[in-house]
Design a protein around this motif. Structure first.
Motif, mmCIF file in Angstrom:
data_model
loop_
_atom_site.group_PDB
_atom_site.id
_atom_site.type_symbol
_atom_site.label_atom_id
_atom_site.label_comp_id
_atom_site.label_asym_id
_atom_site.label_seq_id
_atom_site.Cartn_x
_atom_site.Cartn_y
_atom_site.Cartn_z
ATOM 1 N N ARG A 33 -6.950 -9.718 -14.595
ATOM 2 C CA ARG A 33 -5.489 -9.820 -14.524
ATOM 3 C C ARG A 33 -4.890 -8.565 -13.901
ATOM 4 N N LEU A 34 -5.286 -7.408 -14.464
ATOM 5 C CA LEU A 34 -4.759 -6.145 -13.919
ATOM 6 C C LEU A 34 -5.167 -5.967 -12.454
ATOM 7 N N ALA A 35 -6.417 -6.312 -12.136
ATOM 8 C CA ALA A 35 -6.898 -6.164 -10.762
ATOM 9 C C ALA A 35 -6.143 -7.100 -9.820
ATOM 10 N N GLY A 36 -5.812 -8.304 -10.289
ATOM 11 C CA GLY A 36 -5.062 -9.250 -9.452
ATOM 12 C C GLY A 36 -3.683 -8.738 -9.117
ATOM 13 N N VAL A 37 -2.988 -8.188 -10.124
ATOM 14 C CA VAL A 37 -1.646 -7.623 -9.879
ATOM 15 C C VAL A 37 -1.747 -6.445 -8.909
ATOM 16 N N ALA A 38 -2.738 -5.575 -9.111
ATOM 17 C CA ALA A 38 -2.921 -4.422 -8.223
ATOM 18 C C ALA A 38 -3.237 -4.878 -6.798
ATOM 19 N N ALA A 39 -4.019 -5.962 -6.654
ATOM 20 C CA ALA A 39 -4.371 -6.462 -5.320
ATOM 21 C C ALA A 39 -3.154 -6.990 -4.591
ATOM 22 N N LEU A 40 -2.275 -7.718 -5.299
ATOM 23 C CA LEU A 40 -1.045 -8.209 -4.669
ATOM 24 C C LEU A 40 -0.171 -7.053 -4.201
ATOM 25 N N ALA A 41 -0.059 -6.021 -5.034
ATOM 26 C CA ALA A 41 0.715 -4.843 -4.641
ATOM 27 C C ALA A 41 0.063 -4.147 -3.450
ATOM 28 N N GLY A 42 -1.272 -4.169 -3.417
ATOM 29 C CA GLY A 42 -1.981 -3.552 -2.303
ATOM 30 C C GLY A 42 -1.719 -4.257 -0.988
ATOM 31 N N VAL A 43 -1.605 -5.580 -0.990
ATOM 32 C CA VAL A 43 -1.301 -6.336 0.223
ATOM 33 C C VAL A 43 0.066 -5.930 0.771
ATOM 34 N N ARG B 87 1.496 -3.109 0.303
ATOM 35 C CA ARG B 87 1.341 -1.739 0.796
ATOM 36 C C ARG B 87 0.736 -1.731 2.201
ATOM 37 N N VAL B 88 -0.256 -2.590 2.424
ATOM 38 C CA VAL B 88 -0.899 -2.664 3.739
ATOM 39 C C VAL B 88 0.088 -3.119 4.808
ATOM 40 N N LEU B 89 0.957 -4.076 4.484
ATOM 41 C CA LEU B 89 1.942 -4.561 5.451
ATOM 42 C C LEU B 89 2.907 -3.451 5.867
ATOM 43 N N MET C 5 4.251 0.889 10.196
ATOM 44 C CA MET C 5 4.377 2.305 10.563
ATOM 45 C C MET C 5 3.335 2.693 11.607
ATOM 46 N N LEU C 6 2.160 2.085 11.525
ATOM 47 C CA LEU C 6 1.092 2.413 12.479
ATOM 48 C C LEU C 6 1.445 1.975 13.897
ATOM 49 N N ASP C 7 2.170 0.854 14.023
ATOM 50 C CA ASP C 7 2.507 0.350 15.349
ATOM 51 C C ASP C 7 3.260 1.398 16.170
ATOM 52 N N SER C 8 4.202 2.091 15.529
ATOM 53 C CA SER C 8 4.952 3.129 16.247
ATOM 54 C C SER C 8 4.146 4.410 16.377
ATOM 55 N N ALA C 9 3.300 4.698 15.386
ATOM 56 C CA ALA C 9 2.531 5.943 15.432
ATOM 57 C C ALA C 9 1.495 5.925 16.546
ATOM 58 N N TYR C 10 0.888 4.767 16.809
ATOM 59 C CA TYR C 10 -0.151 4.689 17.829
ATOM 60 C C TYR C 10 0.373 5.011 19.224
ATOM 61 N N LYS C 11 1.634 4.671 19.486
ATOM 62 C CA LYS C 11 2.195 4.936 20.813
ATOM 63 C C LYS C 11 2.199 6.426 21.130
ATOM 64 N N ILE C 12 2.345 7.249 20.105
ATOM 65 C CA ILE C 12 2.410 8.692 20.320
ATOM 66 C C ILE C 12 1.073 9.220 20.817
ATOM 67 N N PHE C 13 -0.031 8.638 20.390
ATOM 68 C CA PHE C 13 -1.350 9.121 20.806
ATOM 69 C C PHE C 13 -1.478 9.146 22.323
ATOM 70 N N PHE C 14 -1.047 8.075 22.971
ATOM 71 C CA PHE C 14 -1.237 7.965 24.415
ATOM 72 C C PHE C 14 -0.279 8.885 25.170
ATOM 73 N N GLN D 61 4.127 11.323 11.220
ATOM 74 C CA GLN D 61 3.965 9.875 11.024
ATOM 75 C C GLN D 61 2.825 9.582 10.062
ATOM 76 N N PHE D 62 1.699 10.220 10.292
ATOM 77 C CA PHE D 62 0.536 9.916 9.459
ATOM 78 C C PHE D 62 0.611 10.606 8.096
ATOM 79 N N THR D 63 1.319 11.716 8.039
ATOM 80 C CA THR D 63 1.555 12.321 6.724
ATOM 81 C C THR D 63 2.409 11.389 5.873
ATOM 82 N N ALA D 64 3.393 10.759 6.503
ATOM 83 C CA ALA D 64 4.239 9.803 5.772
ATOM 84 C C ALA D 64 3.405 8.614 5.290
ATOM 85 N N ILE D 65 2.495 8.153 6.152
ATOM 86 C CA ILE D 65 1.632 7.034 5.758
ATOM 87 C C ILE D 65 0.750 7.436 4.577
ATOM 88 N N GLU D 66 0.162 8.641 4.652
ATOM 89 C CA GLU D 66 -0.687 9.102 3.553
ATOM 90 C C GLU D 66 0.124 9.306 2.273
#
Length: 533
Positions: free
Chosen positions: A152-162, A164-166, A171-180, A235-240
């Motif tokens: 139960r606890l793991a299921g709730v944490a997994a939903l929150a993790g999804v 978080r990933v979104l 944020m990564l979409d804009s951060a990647y442009k800076i690399f190039f 950008q990546f500090t904010a992500i971390e």
């Protein structure tokens, strides 16, 4: 598709060391299992108290975890250093095989940044792969352990993790442009660093240019790289930061939902401890993301460079002293690519026969095509149309490098190497020419190396001729060699040195503007607007 290609490149770089890489991953996996085992012992001790068996397990697992991780990291370090060396060697081979015209058109800073910055970024990416895999294995072990504590606890944490990933993905979409953009800015800065060294005399003489170059180019581009690197880091500090905070947010939500979920405090406590431990591998995985971004930007540049350097020629280890009677250019043309609205310059068609042992002068105005004709004769440029024949046999891609080994050259923009590529038995002749060039008191050939090349411009040009002569090739090409010599030595070059080289059996091709000495040639050809007139 690019992501797949980058993965293939990384796999290809690791392939020669796959056994060691597999051992590093296995050791890392064992270290991760030991870590999860230690976590389980701690949880049992918190629930049931300590016992001799748990203490023994803890004592055994801790040094095992340390030894496994140390072995994994050491093997990984050896792999990484070999991968970096292999990648640089591969790029060096590409450059050595690349068409000369491509290298001439390509600005030097692109190659320097690729050999240094881009190789290092790809190496950092490869270096992180075993650590990433260990972190993923550790995270998977922790997640499995979390589900074993409470689904139960793991299921709730997994939903929150999804969720978080979104958020992180956006944020990564804009951060990647800076690399190039940052990669391009570094290349532009390297170009100005080259000018800073190469143009040091001109910059010292001209204060307005020096100030403008310093402020509008160097400092501005240094600041641009600084700002882009900082933006990237932010950008990546904010992500971390979001990643780190999200774990505590999830823990806080679970604590608030304890009664709703119906889990006892002991179970929740064990789950929280495991979640806190899970933060370490998750943070390692997130921290790997910028390495991947830098590697992809560098990967694209290296791929572009290698495509530009692609060549169908084969390398040769022979042909340097191959006998010939004639070398002929038959209907040869060479067309430069156009730039902007200017029409491209085309040399030819050229019909020319060079006979062994003759002295040929090539003359003409600046920009008429003399140097282009010389590079065609040398095999440095492949003809756009027409053919080069050696005693009637055509020279193609398969044997062009062998054909080139008949020649030595001192170009107008020559490069003087400190080592002397002498043929066996030519040391005495090389030292004789060192004396003839009035350089024996300035430098010497010691173990096949000039003791010094720190000479005046004219003396360095003489030293380049000594080096070319020592190679023992049958054909010697001298592109405006006498232009930097004083009048006395210039006269000696035409009246003494060229006749002596001819007596030694050399075929001589000289590009010259010295019309007073044209009588030193067996034949003089005039080039005008890309044609022999």
């Amino acid at each position: 598709m690019r992501n797949l290609n980058l993965g293939r490149v990384a796999a290809g770089l690791l392939r020669p060391y796959w056994r060691l890489a597999l051992a590093a991953v296995a050791l890392g996996g064992l270290g991760s299992l030991a870590t999860v085992g230690i976590l389980a012992l701690i949880d049992d001790a918190l629930k049931s108290g300590s016992s001799p068996m748990r203490a023994l397990g803890f004592v055994l697992l801790c040094p095992f975890m340390i030894a496994a991780q140390y072995g994994s990291f050491r093997a990984n370090s050896w792999i990484v250093q070999n991968v970096m060396a292999d990648l640089r060697k591969s790029l060096v081979d590409d450059i050595l095989k690349a068409p000369v015209a491509t290298i001439e058109r390509m600005q030097k800073h692109r190659v320097i940044v690729a050999l240094n910055h881009d190789v290092e970024q790809l190496t950092v990416f490869v270096r992180g792969l075993p650590f990433l895999l260990v972190s993923v294995l550790t995270a998977c072990g922790c997640v499995a352990y979390l589900f074993s504590i409470s689904w139960r606890l793991a299921g709730v944490a997994a939903l929150a993790g999804v969720a978080r990933v979104l958020v992180v993905r956006r944020m990564l979409d804009s951060a990647y442009k800076i690399f190039f953009v940052e990669r391009e800015a570094r290349e532009n800065l390297q170009q100005d660093f080259d000018l800073l060294v190469e143009g040091c005399k001109e910059l010292r003489l001209n204060q307005p240019r020096r100030s403008g170059f310093r402020e509008r180019r160097l400092r501005a581009k240094i600041d641009e790289v600084r700002d882009l690197t900082h933006d990237n880091f932010v950008q990546f500090t904010a992500i971390e930061a979001i990643e780190s905070a999200s774990a505590f947010i999830i823990i806080g939500a679970l604590l608030a939902m304890q009664q709703t979920l119906g889990e006892p405090k002991e179970t929740l406590g064990a789950f929280v401890v495991a979640m806190l431990f899970l933060r370490e591998p998750i943070n390692a995985i997130v921290g790997y993301i910028p390495m991947y971004g830098h590697a992809e930007a560098s990967f694209r540049q290296i791929v572009k460079l290698r495509e530009d350097f692609a060549n169908t020629e084969s390398w040769s280890s022979n042909g340097g002293n191959a006998a010939f009677s004639t070398i002929a250019l038959v209907g040869v043309t060479y067309a430069y690519p156009g730039e902007g609205e200017q029409p491209p310059f085309t040399l030819g068609p050229i019909d020319l026969e060079l006979r062994r042992g003759e002295t040929l002068f090539i003359v003409g105005e600046n920009g008429s095509g003399k140097t282009t004709l010389v590079k065609l004769l040398l095999g440095l440029y492949p003809p756009t149309t027409g053919a080069i024949l050696v005693d009637g046999a055509p020279v193609g891609d398969a044997d062009r490098d062998a054909y080139r080994q008949r020649f030595s050259a001192v170009f107008f923009d020559y490069c003087l190497f400190d080592d002397v590529a002498m043929e066996a038995g030519d040391a005495d002749a090389a030292n004789d020419y060192l004396t003839r060039m009035e350089l024996s008191t300035k430098t010497a050939i010691v173990d096949g190396v000039f003791s010094t090349t720190a000479l005046s411009a004219g003396q360095r040009k003489r030293l380049a001729l000594v080096s070319a002569f020592a190679e023992g090739r049958p054909v010697l090409v001298l592109d405006e060699w006498a232009a930097e010599q004083d009048p006395t030595f210039r006269r000696a070059f035409y009246s003494e040195i060229l006749p002596d080289l001819k007596r030694r059996g050399k075929t001589l091709i000289c590009v010259s503007h010295d019309d007073r000495y044209f009588d030193a040639a067996d034949r003089v050809i005039h080039i005008k607007d890309g044609k022999i007139v």
